[in-house]
Design an enzyme around this catalytic site. Sequence first.
Site, short mmCIF file in Angstrom:
data_model
loop_
_atom_site.label_atom_id
_atom_site.label_comp_id
_atom_site.label_asym_id
_atom_site.label_seq_id
_atom_site.Cartn_x
_atom_site.Cartn_y
_atom_site.Cartn_z
NE ARG A 44 -3.98 -1.99 0.12
CZ ARG A 44 -5.12 -1.82 0.78
NH1 ARG A 44 -5.37 -0.72 1.39
NH2 ARG A 44 -6.01 -2.79 0.78
NE ARG A 48 -5.25 2.38 2.68
CZ ARG A 48 -5.40 1.39 3.54
NH1 ARG A 48 -4.35 0.81 4.05
NH2 ARG A 48 -6.58 1.01 3.91
NE ARG A 57 -8.91 8.00 -5.95
CZ ARG A 57 -9.27 7.32 -4.87
NH1 ARG A 57 -8.42 6.56 -4.25
NH2 ARG A 57 -10.50 7.37 -4.42
CG ASP A 93 -8.76 -2.83 -4.66
OD1 ASP A 93 -8.21 -2.28 -3.69
OD2 ASP A 93 -9.61 -3.74 -4.53
CE1 TYR A 168 -13.33 -7.03 1.26
CE2 TYR A 168 -11.57 -8.24 0.17
CZ TYR A 168 -11.99 -7.30 1.10
OH TYR A 168 -11.08 -6.65 1.87
O1 CP3 Z 1 0.39 0.31 -2.99
C1 CP3 Z 1 -0.25 -0.71 -3.26
O2 CP3 Z 1 -0.21 -1.71 -2.50
C2 CP3 Z 1 -0.90 -0.85 -4.61
C3 CP3 Z 1 -2.28 -0.79 -4.72
C4 CP3 Z 1 -3.22 -1.69 -3.96
C5 CP3 Z 1 -4.48 -1.21 -3.53
N1 CP3 Z 1 -5.19 -2.25 -3.04
C6 CP3 Z 1 -4.91 0.17 -3.68
C7 CP3 Z 1 -5.97 0.65 -2.79
C8 CP3 Z 1 -3.17 -3.04 -3.63
C9 CP3 Z 1 -2.03 -4.02 -3.83
C10 CP3 Z 1 -4.43 -3.39 -3.08
C11 CP3 Z 1 -4.78 -4.76 -2.69
C12 CP3 Z 1 -5.96 -4.97 -1.85
N2 CP3 Z 1 -7.19 -4.39 -1.95
C13 CP3 Z 1 -6.00 -5.94 -0.83
C14 CP3 Z 1 -4.88 -6.84 -0.45
C15 CP3 Z 1 -3.88 -6.09 0.36
C16 CP3 Z 1 -4.24 -5.93 1.80
O3 CP3 Z 1 -4.26 -4.79 2.27
O4 CP3 Z 1 -4.42 -6.94 2.48
C17 CP3 Z 1 -7.29 -5.90 -0.27
C18 CP3 Z 1 -7.79 -6.73 0.87
C19 CP3 Z 1 -8.03 -4.92 -0.99
C20 CP3 Z 1 -9.45 -4.53 -0.80
C21 CP3 Z 1 -9.49 -3.11 -0.39
N3 CP3 Z 1 -9.38 -2.05 -1.28
C22 CP3 Z 1 -9.55 -2.56 0.91
C23 CP3 Z 1 -9.69 -3.37 2.18
C24 CP3 Z 1 -9.48 -1.16 0.78
C25 CP3 Z 1 -9.37 -0.15 1.91
C26 CP3 Z 1 -10.56 0.69 2.12
C27 CP3 Z 1 -10.13 1.93 2.92
O5 CP3 Z 1 -10.44 3.02 2.48
O6 CP3 Z 1 -9.48 1.75 3.97
C28 CP3 Z 1 -9.39 -0.87 -0.58
C29 CP3 Z 1 -9.25 0.46 -1.20
C30 CP3 Z 1 -7.89 0.80 -1.67
N4 CP3 Z 1 -7.14 0.00 -2.48
C31 CP3 Z 1 -7.19 1.99 -1.43
C32 CP3 Z 1 -6.00 1.92 -2.15
C33 CP3 Z 1 -4.93 2.97 -2.29
C34 CP3 Z 1 -7.69 3.17 -0.61
C35 CP3 Z 1 -8.73 3.86 -1.41
C36 CP3 Z 1 -8.60 5.35 -1.39
O7 CP3 Z 1 -7.49 5.90 -1.29
O8 CP3 Z 1 -9.66 5.94 -1.54
#
Ligand code: CP3
Length: 361
Positions: A44, A48, A57, A93, A168
């Site tokens: 991540r 973020r 974003r 994602d 999910y």
């Molecule tokens: O930097 C990176 O790792 C690359 C991008 C990436 C994202 N999601 C971007 C993202 C990766 C590799 C993921 C994988 C992902 N997505 C996983 C596996 C990794 C882990 O954390 O265990 C999972 C479970 C997801 C599902 C998911 N997507 C979740 C639980 C969330 C968080 C929701 C939140 O707002 O806390 C997301 C959204 C997400 N995916 C964000 C990012 C940068 C945040 C969204 C935002 O910035 O609005």
Amino acid sequence: MYCVAVPGGETSGASVGEPEPRDALFLRACRGEPTERTPVWFMRQAGRALPEYRRLRANIAMLDSCRDPAMVTEITLQPVRRFRTDAAILFSDIVLPLVAIGMNIDIVAGVGPVVADPIRDRAALSRLRPVTGDDVPYVADAVRTLVGELGPIPLIGFSGAPFTLASYLVEGGPSRTYARTKQLMYTEPRLWHELLGRLADIAIGYLRVQVEAGVSAIQLFDSWAGVLDEVDYRRYVLPHSERVLGAFADAGVPRIHFGVNTGELLGAMAEAGADVVGVDWRVPLDEAARRIGPMRAVQGNLDPAAVFAPADVLADKVHDVCVRGGKAGGHVFNLGHGVLPETDPGVLAHIVDLVHAASPG
Ligand code: CP3
């Protein structure tokens, strides 16, 4: 001595004479080859915690940004420029390929993926078909551009693993107990295995698009597999993840297999076909390496909340991770899970410096 070149503010493309990603520190550590220092990247890292990410974003939905190759390229590069990490991870994602084949999923800020039409019976299975390059043209586009921009810095592609994607789809969103997922798994094992089989095909298709477009490594995120005991993991999940990882055994890219709370599953996750096993912060890396067995590298495992510790405490913890990781058959420094949104980016930059200053144990 090999020196990692870094894209400058404007990002520079690869040019003749520059080292290839193949020789990069990160890839050598994944292959268990000796390295002069420990490579580091952060799960991540793309997004973020970064103000430049938040600005970009501001008015764009998460999934829309993932479908825009220019945005994907820029967001992927942001942390590499800022932190000088040893690898980049594609901004995307795990639910993206599911959306690409028509599933109605939204990513809700602060919540995660929310599925409008959960999959709970046999009729719903037909909605899951394999993914090809035609479904996600923007992904291959972004990868090709990024490979040029990153030059010698490896790009990591990724997919959600069948179990985590299923959780999910069955729950309809994030869960604390995974009760519905386990209920389906226990009561309708044939349907369960068909569901995971289809999700394995989706993961393979999605990873293949990324590998063919030029990523240097792949990570299979089975983030929530740690809710299972080892017997259930082996019976209901391992064969499907094994098929995904096996599909890339000869692809020339290291395969990283990651999950959270998987201390009891590390051996099984290694057996599934990983070259590198991702470890969360609960198991020290030397103990994790023992559970994983020889010939495999480990990735991890600083507690993501250690960024909030005083500098001396943080430095001790980073040092400890490096020393214990140095006892494994290869070590890639990372956090034990993703960067927490409240993290000060300056602390992440400091961690990179600390890891780069430490030599492998
Ligand atoms: O930097 C990176 O790792 C690359 C991008 C990436 C994202 N999601 C971007 C993202 C990766 C590799 C993921 C994988 C992902 N997505 C996983 C596996 C990794 C882990 O954390 O265990 C999972 C479970 C997801 C599902 C998911 N997507 C979740 C639980 C969330 C968080 C929701 C939140 O707002 O806390 C997301 C959204 C997400 N995916 C964000 C990012 C940068 C945040 C969204 C935002 O910035 O609005």
